[in-house]
Design a protein around this motif. Sequence first.
Motif, PDB file in Angstrom:
ATOM      1  N   GLY A  31      -5.684  -9.006   0.820  1.00 26.76           N
ATOM      2  CA  GLY A  31      -4.911  -9.813  -0.113  1.00 26.76           C
ATOM      3  C   GLY A  31      -3.898 -10.611   0.685  1.00 26.76           C
ATOM      4  N   VAL A  32      -3.137 -11.494   0.020  1.00 29.37           N
ATOM      5  CA  VAL A  32      -2.311 -12.460   0.735  1.00 29.37           C
ATOM      6  C   VAL A  32      -0.807 -12.247   0.583  1.00 29.37           C
ATOM      7  N   ALA A  33      -0.415 -11.179  -0.083  1.00 26.40           N
ATOM      8  CA  ALA A  33       0.997 -10.740  -0.110  1.00 26.40           C
ATOM      9  C   ALA A  33       0.968  -9.269  -0.503  1.00 26.40           C
ATOM     10  N   ALA A  34       2.029  -8.554  -0.164  1.00 22.74           N
ATOM     11  CA  ALA A  34       2.007  -7.089  -0.363  1.00 22.74           C
ATOM     12  C   ALA A  34       1.712  -6.732  -1.819  1.00 22.74           C
ATOM     13  N   LEU A  35       2.414  -7.388  -2.739  1.00 22.77           N
ATOM     14  CA  LEU A  35       2.218  -7.056  -4.157  1.00 22.77           C
ATOM     15  C   LEU A  35       0.788  -7.358  -4.592  1.00 22.77           C
ATOM     16  N   HIS A  36       0.298  -8.500  -4.178  1.00 26.62           N
ATOM     17  CA  HIS A  36      -1.063  -8.911  -4.529  1.00 26.62           C
ATOM     18  C   HIS A  36      -2.079  -7.880  -4.040  1.00 26.62           C
ATOM     19  N   THR A  37      -1.912  -7.434  -2.805  1.00 24.28           N
ATOM     20  CA  THR A  37      -2.855  -6.451  -2.260  1.00 24.28           C
ATOM     21  C   THR A  37      -2.787  -5.143  -3.056  1.00 24.28           C
ATOM     22  N   GLU A  38      -1.576  -4.748  -3.459  1.00 22.27           N
ATOM     23  CA  GLU A  38      -1.463  -3.526  -4.272  1.00 22.27           C
ATOM     24  C   GLU A  38      -2.172  -3.693  -5.607  1.00 22.27           C
ATOM     25  N   ASN A  95      -6.666  -4.273   3.306  1.00 22.63           N
ATOM     26  CA  ASN A  95      -5.419  -4.468   4.041  1.00 22.63           C
ATOM     27  C   ASN A  95      -4.700  -5.712   3.535  1.00 22.63           C
ATOM     28  N   ASN A  96      -3.424  -5.780   3.837  1.00 23.50           N
ATOM     29  CA  ASN A  96      -2.624  -6.932   3.397  1.00 23.50           C
ATOM     30  C   ASN A  96      -2.294  -7.848   4.566  1.00 23.50           C
ATOM     31  N   LYS A  97      -2.337  -9.141   4.283  1.00 22.41           N
ATOM     32  CA  LYS A  97      -1.855 -10.110   5.267  1.00 22.41           C
ATOM     33  C   LYS A  97      -1.004 -11.120   4.511  1.00 22.41           C
ATOM     34  N   THR A  98       0.283 -10.910   4.522  1.00 23.77           N
ATOM     35  CA  THR A  98       1.156 -11.831   3.799  1.00 23.77           C
ATOM     36  C   THR A  98       1.068 -13.224   4.416  1.00 23.77           C
ATOM     37  N   ARG A 100       3.146 -15.465  12.560  1.00 27.55           N
ATOM     38  CA  ARG A 100       3.205 -14.019  12.307  1.00 27.55           C
ATOM     39  C   ARG A 100       1.947 -13.563  11.581  1.00 27.55           C
ATOM     40  N   THR A 101       1.555 -14.338  10.569  1.00 29.51           N
ATOM     41  CA  THR A 101       0.357 -13.968   9.806  1.00 29.51           C
ATOM     42  C   THR A 101      -0.858 -13.891  10.718  1.00 29.51           C
TER      43      THR A 101
END
Length: 820
Positions: free
Chosen positions: A432-439, A458-461, A800-801
């Motif tokens: 997913g593309v942000a922590a909340l989205h991945t959750e 896994n998450n990648k903001t 960073r991403t």
Amino acid sequence: MFDKRLDKKKFKEEVESNLKLLYRHTIAEASQQELFQAVSYAVKEVIMDDWISTQKAVKEQGAKTVVYLSMEFLIGRALGNNLINMNSYRQVEDCLAEMGIDLNALENQEPDPALGNGGLGRLAACFLESLTTLGYPAYGCGIRYRYGMFKQKIENGYQREVPDDWLKDGYPFELRRPDFTQEVRFGGTIHFEKDANGDDCFIQENYQSVKAVPYEIPIVGYGNHMVNSLCIWDAEPIVNFNLDSFDSGNYHKAVEQENIAKNIVEVLYPNDNHIAGKELRLKQQYFFISASLQSALQKFKKTGASIFTLPDKVVFQMNDTHPTVAVAELMRLLLDQEHLSWEEAWGITTKCVAYTNHTIMSEALEKWPIDLFERLLPRVYQIVQEIDRRFVAEVRSRYPGNEEKVARMAILYDKQVRMAHLAIVASFSVNGVAALHTEILKNQELKDFYEMMPDKFNNKTNGVTQRRFLMHANPWLSDWITLELKTTEWATNLDLLAGLKALVDNPAAQSDFIEIKKQNKIRLAQYIKEHNGIEVDPESLFDIQVKRLHEYKRQLLNILHVIYLYNQIKENPEQEVQKRTFIFGAKASAGYIRAKEIIKLITSVAEVVNNDASIDGKIKVVFIEDYKVSNAEIIFSAADLSEQISTASKEASGTGNMKFMMNGGVTIGTMDGANVEIVEAVGAENAFIFGLSSEEVIQYENHGGYNPQDIYNSDPKLRQVIDQLVDGTFAGGDREMFRNIYDSLLTNKSGRADQYFILKDFDSYRQAQAAAVAAYKDKSAWARMAMMNTACSGKFSSDRTIEEYVRDIWHSQKIQVEGK
Ligand code: 6GP
């Protein structure tokens, strides 16, 4: 790169000679467009050397290549950014000035290659730039749409779409590479035979085919001589039109092929977060995927390495589900061309493909009717069937007797091919593309898959490139940062901006920061004056919402609040109020009627508010026509407040929020997408957060219990606003113009009433707005807040991403490129 080498005399001669070669003109005779072309070719000349060196270095160092597969690359203009990344912007600017040429004016001559819709396409462009700046070999693969995202005209307050003929003057930065042409086949029938070696051979007959011809666009890294490529595929007929065949019956075939080729790449579907579901779209997908994979395999095979080492040398990152047919196409190539066994081919494929999810909006979930899929891609479909058969067997053995689960997870179900399921089953990584989205993906949308294969998730903001969105977009702030930090290193290490925290209480630094913001506001005000004919006051608070128009992004909440403010000002004319300018920019998909109605509402409110002398210009509303990457760069830097007000849980990440933040815009927003991480980074006291949480939204969605009528009945000021939608106030007396919007908020004629919780969040939004305005009154406190936003934006660099993708997914290595 340029800096040491730029020989002014040589550069000038180059420009002159290009003008002569291309147009038989001298500088005095040349038009601005001709000058833009001549200068761009002179810049390309320099890029070419580094491009060649990069290719050589990749080969020699045998590094793994990231192949970023995407239907969209919203790259924006190249000239200015290439110069920034070559560390030559100022030098070239001076050099041109000596010739009487204004670089800025030339930049405005460049078409804005709009080969994407919005967030997903712009992210792909930022990723390529960061990959290159960081030194990782990478290829973007996409489509050379003849017409990109349409240009938006506002006529009588309505959006009109005008074709974007971006190639009409020729695009100087692309390079046609006919040597690498591929053939792509559609339809027909298949059967299999044994070939001379006794291998199974699939024969496709009566198919249609087109030639895929690659064009490469250089992606220039910042200050490192590295140049990666964005490869966009054009389609051409296989049989070149041949007049001799006019009478021979081949005429139709020739014309047919001409048409197929022309159609495939004709236009980008203007849908953001929504599927088009058209046959032509599936053709586009297979077209660029088949060409890209064939080409990647050919390149790999040239190295002579064993096919089993493919996963060590290449990774295919699928940008959402649009490129997912890659899974089956790679299998096809490995089975039918390389003659591997199913297990061998599957072993390789599942180590090479990874998938990024960009939305949970159900209307964006790609599903293809099986009959269409099978008719268009008969062999690929067989392979998908086999993947599905094996996967379903696995689910059954893991969860015996749980046929509901099988139904939920199967790839082929209910006469449809579910592309997300195919992507997840084959990929070794799902992000997913942000922590909340991945959750939310793990716990809601993709729960079954997460439970069965947790390690893949896994998450990648997301992040954005500071080279474009700070250095190029905001030269004043960039210079100031460099001066204060005494280094330009933040260009490749954005965490260094944290050093600015030491200055946030320093009055001189605060006033510098305010002055820079003001200059940017003046620049935007000039743009608005030129393009909209509206005078706005740079001293007013600039409150900006720019992004695609979508109900979940809630431009409607914003404009309803503007109406509320307008009513308050009219009722209390004596009251002192903060002067505010509300700025919107948004394209609606051509077929998205509600979105277009919302544009009409915004422009209609603007018309009334801006022309009401009784409010004395206390608020102004501006709808910027044709929001795109190039004007975005002017817009982000000028914002005081950044509107990020999606219904919580709906915005996967957002990236505009990051661009505003870097430029010292303060967020007013919901706890959605990457806003959550922005607030975490900057501190809740430096943002204005309101509204339902994602848990609350999901709770209401799953269990009901929300009735907008209750709020309508209990909040008279909000009721007044809603009623004004149908009393003609903003529609010249027409009570029907905004009836559908009104109905969508209060009745459930078409689905749930107020599906996006606008009434529910209104009061809390109103309070957040009031708090923002109160804070703005204290200039020093506001400057501190804005500076904190810039200082804490380090995390949101796409550098960073990319490093996280490399560390967790791609495992690729940097290469060194020697500059000339
Ligand atoms: C977008 C998301 O809506 C946005 O929140 C995110 O920042 C962006 O992707 C980049 O990850 N999604 C799309 O544009 C889209 O069409 C299918 O998703």
